[in-house]
Design an enzyme around this catalytic site. Structure first.
Site, PDB file in Angstrom:
ATOM      1  N   VAL A   1      -0.028  -1.225   3.171  1.00 29.02           N
ATOM      2  CA  VAL A   1      -0.018   0.199   2.840  1.00 29.02           C
ATOM      3  C   VAL A   1      -1.455   0.668   2.704  1.00 29.02           C
ATOM      4  O   VAL A   1      -2.291  -0.008   2.103  1.00 29.02           O
ATOM      5  CB  VAL A   1       0.789   0.487   1.552  1.00 29.02           C
ATOM      6  CG1 VAL A   1       0.233  -0.274   0.357  1.00 29.02           C
ATOM      7  CG2 VAL A   1       0.848   1.981   1.264  1.00 29.02           C
TER       8      VAL A   1
ATOM      9  N   ILE B   1      -3.346  -4.064   0.768  1.00 25.34           N
ATOM     10  CA  ILE B   1      -3.897  -2.723   0.641  1.00 25.34           C
ATOM     11  C   ILE B   1      -4.839  -2.498   1.823  1.00 25.34           C
ATOM     12  O   ILE B   1      -5.803  -3.242   2.002  1.00 25.34           O
ATOM     13  CB  ILE B   1      -4.648  -2.540  -0.692  1.00 25.34           C
ATOM     14  CG1 ILE B   1      -3.738  -2.909  -1.871  1.00 25.34           C
ATOM     15  CG2 ILE B   1      -5.151  -1.099  -0.802  1.00 25.34           C
ATOM     16  CD1 ILE B   1      -2.448  -2.113  -1.962  1.00 25.34           C
ATOM     17  N   LYS B   2      -4.548  -1.487   2.628  1.00 25.84           N
ATOM     18  CA  LYS B   2      -5.354  -1.227   3.816  1.00 25.84           C
ATOM     19  C   LYS B   2      -6.558  -0.350   3.466  1.00 25.84           C
ATOM     20  O   LYS B   2      -6.412   0.705   2.856  1.00 25.84           O
ATOM     21  CB  LYS B   2      -4.515  -0.540   4.902  1.00 25.84           C
ATOM     22  CG  LYS B   2      -3.482  -1.449   5.528  1.00 25.84           C
ATOM     23  CD  LYS B   2      -2.710  -0.734   6.623  1.00 25.84           C
ATOM     24  CE  LYS B   2      -3.476  -0.705   7.928  1.00 25.84           C
ATOM     25  NZ  LYS B   2      -2.642  -0.171   9.037  1.00 25.84           N
ATOM     26  N   ILE B   3      -7.708  -0.815   3.894  1.00 22.65           N
ATOM     27  CA  ILE B   3      -8.963  -0.087   3.696  1.00 22.65           C
ATOM     28  C   ILE B   3      -9.649   0.030   5.052  1.00 22.65           C
ATOM     29  O   ILE B   3      -9.766  -0.974   5.767  1.00 22.65           O
ATOM     30  CB  ILE B   3      -9.881  -0.823   2.705  1.00 22.65           C
ATOM     31  CG1 ILE B   3      -9.219  -0.908   1.321  1.00 22.65           C
ATOM     32  CG2 ILE B   3     -11.233  -0.146   2.600  1.00 22.65           C
ATOM     33  CD1 ILE B   3     -10.019  -1.713   0.301  1.00 22.65           C
TER      34      ILE B   3
END
Length: 443
Positions: A182, A213-215
């Site tokens: 996400v 966690i997408k960065i």
């Protein structure tokens, strides 16, 4: 959304780069997987799919995939090319899509899918075209939630539900696979500190061991990646378009592991999402402007050549004394994840960005088009480093022709961030319109 049927019918060509064969074979047991989408607008109901078995499924409207004949005791085992991809070559096939009902992922998991990626564009499409979110959204609006808060409530529920479905894979692999990704708000792509805070907030809210966690791999977010990894949060680094930025991403991961202070690093993992097809989309246009026979002959070759060199960089960076010191603390390699694997040019083979990029310790996340094509007629073999010299030659020849790889990377990054921002803003606008309608109805 999905149905699986056992068939004895058509055989398909094994090569991902050849046309599909129409040769008949009555001896080869096959599986048929229909992943046709059924969506509805906000005002129309949408029905959940169920796993069904039959024998008269029309072949032209189906997906036929090769199955193993038996498991040694006479019973049929539904083995697909996705199972072979992982079991024989060590590459994890993931699905680049997420929508409700999330239980529609179950047939995909049974077919060999081992994880899910999502992004703002995926949620924009899912939420704006389906009525499956209506009830929860109505409750959120009526409880006084603002539009962006309501958006995150909808998204987090899908992520949590999907994490539950992949939990068994995560446990079976000791945290090496079975992740659901996400992304932080795309509005933060140029904001180092707020990206860190958003990652912490989202990780705490989802509260699942198998969430990534997408960065984005923008320059301002490279320090964010280091800090988030150092906090023990697993990260999917997205929007990587160049070798230089990819190396910076690897360094951020290694720096983060070293700065974490954790005695056991085994639960801090990461993938680096290296985008593929979009590279060819841009470079092909540049080659067509050059217009020479040599330039035109290189169309459709830039993306996979750069990806092949990225794998060489991966092998180099995750070896040697620095890496071995981290391994002693349980560190796991940041796997390369091939993203943007759907073919944009219909003249190209439909598995062009999957079949040539198969290799151990990698992930291939595939949207519907690429997934169905590879299940149908994909060939499983280690290909990612089968001809490194050719990849090096293509990469350097493109440079000699005037292709600036630095420009390609920065331009695609700008386009990617802008695209996700537009999807995010568009969805918030459509949710606001929906909220206004609900308020009018309530009056």
């Amino acid at each position: 959304m999905s149905s699986i049927s056992k068939l004895s019918a058509s055989a398909f060509a094994n090569s991902a780069t050849k046309p599909r064969s129409t040769t008949r074979s009555s001896q080869q047991p096959m599986c048929c997987v229909d992943l046709r989408k059924r969506t509805a607008g906000f005002g129309n109901p949408i029905s959940s799919s169920k796993l069904t078995v039959g024998t008269n499924y029309p072949i032209k409207a189906s997906l036929v995939v090769r199955c193993s004949k038996n498991d040694g005791n006479g019973s049929t085992v539904k083995k697909t090319t996705l199972h072979d991809l992982y079991e024989k070559e060590g590459q994890s096939p993931w699905y680049d899509n997420l929508c409700r009902p999330v239980t529609d992922l179950i047939p995909l998991i049974e077919s060999g899918v081992r994880g899910v990626t999502s992004n703002p564009a995926i949620f924009q499409k899912a939420i704006s075209t389906s009525s499956a979110y209506n009830d929860q959204f109505r409750e959120l609006v009526q409880s006084g939630k603002d539009i962006e808060s309501a958006y995150w409530e909808l998204v987090v529920k899908d992520i949590q539900d999907a994490c539950k479905l992949f939990e068994a894979i995560y446990d079976e692999t000791d945290g090496a696979d079975g992740y659901v990704s996400v992304e932080v708000s795309p509005r933060l792509a140029d904001d180092t500190e707020n990206t860190i805070e958003a990652a912490k907030w989202l990780h705490k809210w989802v509260n699942r061991s198998n969430v990534y966690i997408k960065i984005p791999a923008t320059a301002p977010c490279i320090p964010s990646i280091k800090e988030v990894i150092a906090l023990g949060i697993s990260v999917n680094v997205t929007l990587i378009f160049s070798l230089a930025r990819y190396e910076a991403v690897i360094d951020a991961y290694l720096d983060g592991l070293e700065a974490s202070g954790l005695d056991d690093l085994s639960r801090v993992t990461s993938v680096a999402s290296f985008f593929v097809s979009r590279v060819d989309s841009l470079v092909d246009k540049m080659l067509e402007k050059i217009g020479t026979p040599e330039a035109l002959d290189l169309r459709g070759k830039a993306a996979n050549a750069q990806a092949g060199l990225a794998y060489q960089l991966y092998q180099k960076k995750f070896s040697g004394p620095r890496w071995e010191a981290l391994v002693k603390k349980g560190a796991k390699k940041q796997r390369l994840l091939w993203a943007s694997t759907s073919v944009k040019n219909p003249a190209y083979p439909d598995t062009l960005y999957v079949a040539p990029l198969i290799g151990p310790d990698t992930v291939s996340t595939m949207p519907d088009q690429a997934l169905l094509a590879f299940l149908d007629h994909g060939s499983v073999a280690r290909t990612i480093d089968s001809n490194v010299s050719e990849a090096e030659g293509i990469y350097s020849t493109l440079e000699k022709l005037g292709i600036d790889w630095g420009y390609v990377g920065s331009q695609l990054e700008l386009e990617g961030v802008d695209s996700f921002k537009k999807s995010f803003d568009s969805l918030l606008d459509s949710l606001q319109e929906k909220a206004n309608t609900l308020k009018l109805v309530s009056l």
